[in-house]
Design a protein around this motif. Structure first.
Motif, PDB file in Angstrom:
ATOM      1  N   TRP A 280       0.835  -1.195   0.000  1.00  0.00           N
ATOM      2  CA  TRP A 280       0.000   0.000   0.000  1.00  0.00           C
ATOM      3  C   TRP A 280       0.874   1.251   0.000  1.00  0.00           C
ATOM      4  O   TRP A 280       1.972   1.286   0.563  1.00  0.00           O
ATOM      5  N   GLU A 281       0.375   2.314  -0.616  1.00  0.00           N
ATOM      6  CA  GLU A 281       1.150   3.551  -0.733  1.00  0.00           C
ATOM      7  C   GLU A 281       1.062   4.420   0.523  1.00  0.00           C
ATOM      8  O   GLU A 281       2.009   5.125   0.856  1.00  0.00           O
ATOM      9  N   SER A 282      -0.042   4.396   1.221  1.00  0.00           N
ATOM     10  CA  SER A 282      -0.217   5.256   2.382  1.00  0.00           C
ATOM     11  C   SER A 282       0.572   4.720   3.574  1.00  0.00           C
ATOM     12  O   SER A 282       0.441   3.542   3.949  1.00  0.00           O
ATOM     13  N   ASP A 283       1.408   5.581   4.159  1.00  0.00           N
ATOM     14  CA  ASP A 283       2.176   5.167   5.340  1.00  0.00           C
ATOM     15  C   ASP A 283       1.255   4.894   6.523  1.00  0.00           C
ATOM     16  O   ASP A 283       1.492   3.967   7.304  1.00  0.00           O
ATOM     17  N   GLU A 284       0.200   5.700   6.679  1.00  0.00           N
ATOM     18  CA  GLU A 284      -0.711   5.526   7.800  1.00  0.00           C
ATOM     19  C   GLU A 284      -1.437   4.182   7.706  1.00  0.00           C
ATOM     20  O   GLU A 284      -1.607   3.488   8.723  1.00  0.00           O
TER      21      GLU A 284
ATOM     22  N   LYS B 137      -2.977  11.295   9.499  1.00  0.00           N
ATOM     23  CA  LYS B 137      -1.748  11.949   9.068  1.00  0.00           C
ATOM     24  C   LYS B 137      -0.608  11.504   9.970  1.00  0.00           C
ATOM     25  O   LYS B 137      -0.712  11.567  11.200  1.00  0.00           O
TER      26      LYS B 137
ATOM     27  N   GLN C 261      -9.252   5.818   4.546  1.00  0.00           N
ATOM     28  CA  GLN C 261      -8.299   6.315   3.570  1.00  0.00           C
ATOM     29  C   GLN C 261      -7.941   7.773   3.828  1.00  0.00           C
ATOM     30  O   GLN C 261      -6.807   8.186   3.645  1.00  0.00           O
ATOM     31  N   GLN C 262      -8.904   8.571   4.244  1.00  0.00           N
ATOM     32  CA  GLN C 262      -8.696   9.980   4.517  1.00  0.00           C
ATOM     33  C   GLN C 262      -8.859  10.239   6.018  1.00  0.00           C
ATOM     34  O   GLN C 262      -9.567   9.525   6.712  1.00  0.00           O
TER      35      GLN C 262
END
Length: 398
Positions: A220-224, A237, A233-234
């Motif tokens: 997955w691209e999102s570090d969180e 942070k 997804q949103q």
């Protein structure tokens, strides 16, 4: 002479003559102004009275009584107009500071302490009320020798007067560093393919376990989302990671979470334990969880919440699982109340190491025996099977 006149007719000569003329006219006008001001000034020096000795009183030196006028500046002494307006007002209202005067110190009259005079009571003996004939018939017995009276030690009056009046000093209570600390007991959850959930109560905290496939999550691209795969997804942070070396303090406690994630409702203090790459068993994961990892994660969240003033959720991350910890009130009270004694014990045991307090890892290590007694863990199936095997072996030998 003709050369001077010819030079004066040149542009340079005209400029020089005009400048010299302007300077001469300025000097003349200034002299006229000072001459006119001298005419309207006070009496001439010849009429001034001789200067008297300091301390004498001369009616001529007293300022004239102010006349009624609408201008407030008319009520001040005209002699003070030589100074700026602010100083003139102060000098006109106050005493004459130019006259030398000796300082006079007022000494308070000594106050004698009031002494209450108590009248001495009248002492009447037995012989005053009994007739003399009766007293002669009765032979008095010799009275025993009186014991020497102990004279009280006299205290000088000066010592009593100089004795200070002491009042008990009430020291203010030190502020509670964990007064604003608060745990975030709910997290946003988004169901995704490959996520499985479980629950257990361990070490005084409710543990919500979420298992996932590590190969899929690592792409997955999102570090969180790679750290906490069930977050939306949103709205999340990543604020800090282990490489940032962010340290959070709360009293004697300090901690360095492996990651800090910001949400709209608070923060996440994440601790990552790889455990050598071993995968968690979705069926027997509660038996293998270490109390130190749980306590260290909770303590890191407690320190972060105390310093940031925001609610913080303790989250423990392993290779294929995420554990959301929800500490009970009893566990929080235990962690806060035992902190000073644990920090003092560590400081006395390691005097050569200068530390600002006690770390979350060391404090969690010291708390393991206490937490295990207060919040005992349920016996696992493997432990029960081992006890049965041990009893079976002893039975056979007997």
């Amino acid at each position: 002479m003709n050369q001077i006149i010819a030079w004066a007719q040149t542009p340079l000569g005209l400029l020089i003559i005009a400048a010299v003329g302007f300077i001469v006219v300025c000097f003349v006008i200034t002299w006229i102004i000072f001459a006119v001001a001298g005419l309207f000034r006070g009496r001439p020096r010849a009429e001034e009275p001789a200067r008297e000795e300091p301390g004498s009183v001369n009616e001529a030196d007293e300022p004239p009584a102010p006349e009624a006028s609408s201008d407030p500046l008319e009520s001040f002494d005209r002699r003070a107009l030589k100074a700026p307006i602010a100083l003139a007002r102060l000098r006109a209202r106050g005493p004459d500071v130019t006259r030398p005067a000796e300082p006079v110190l007022a000494r308070p009259a000594p106050v004698e302490p009031a002494v209450a005079v108590t009248p001495e009571p009248e002492i009447r003996t037995l012989t005053d009320a009994v007739p003399e004939s009766v007293m002669q018939a009765v032979e008095p017995e010799p009275a025993p020798a009186p014991a020497p009276a102990v004279q009280p030690q006299a205290v000088p009056s000066r010592q009593l007067q100089e004795a200070p009046f002491t009042t008990p000093v009430v020291l203010p209570h030190a502020p509670d560093p964990f007064a604003n600390a608060e745990f975030l007991l709910t997290l946003p959850f988004e169901r995704r393919t490959g996520l499985t959930m479980a629950h257990a109560d361990l070490c005084g905290a409710g543990v919500e376990a979420v298992f996932f496939a590590p190969e899929t999550v690592s792409r997955w691209e999102s570090d969180e989302l790679r750290l906490v795969p069930f977050l939306p997804q949103q709205g999340a942070k990543l604020l800090a990671t282990e490489t940032d070396r962010e340290t959070f303090h709360a009293g004697d406690l300090f901690a360095q979470p492996d990651a800090v994630i910001e949400l709209s409702t608070g923060l996440i203090a994440l601790e990552y334990k790889s455990r050598g790459g071993r995968l968690e068993d979705p069926l027997r994961w509660a038996e293998s969880m270490r109390p130190k990892d749980i306590l260290q994660t909770v303590l890191a969240a407690l320190a972060l919440s105390a310093e940031s003033g925001r609610p913080v959720a303790p989250v423990l991350r392993t290779t294929n699982a995420v554990f959301f910890l929800r500490p009970t009130r009893e566990l929080r009270t235990l962690l806060v109340t035992r902190l000073p004694s644990a920090a003092a014990f560590l400081a006395e045991s390691l005097p050569h190491e200068r530390r600002p307090g006690i770390s979350a890892a060391d404090y969690a290590e010291l708390l393991i025996p206490v937490v295990s007694r207060i919040f005992p863990r349920a016996e696992s199936a493997g432990s029960a099977a081992g006890k049965e095997a041990h009893l079976d072996m002893l039975t056979r030998r007997s």
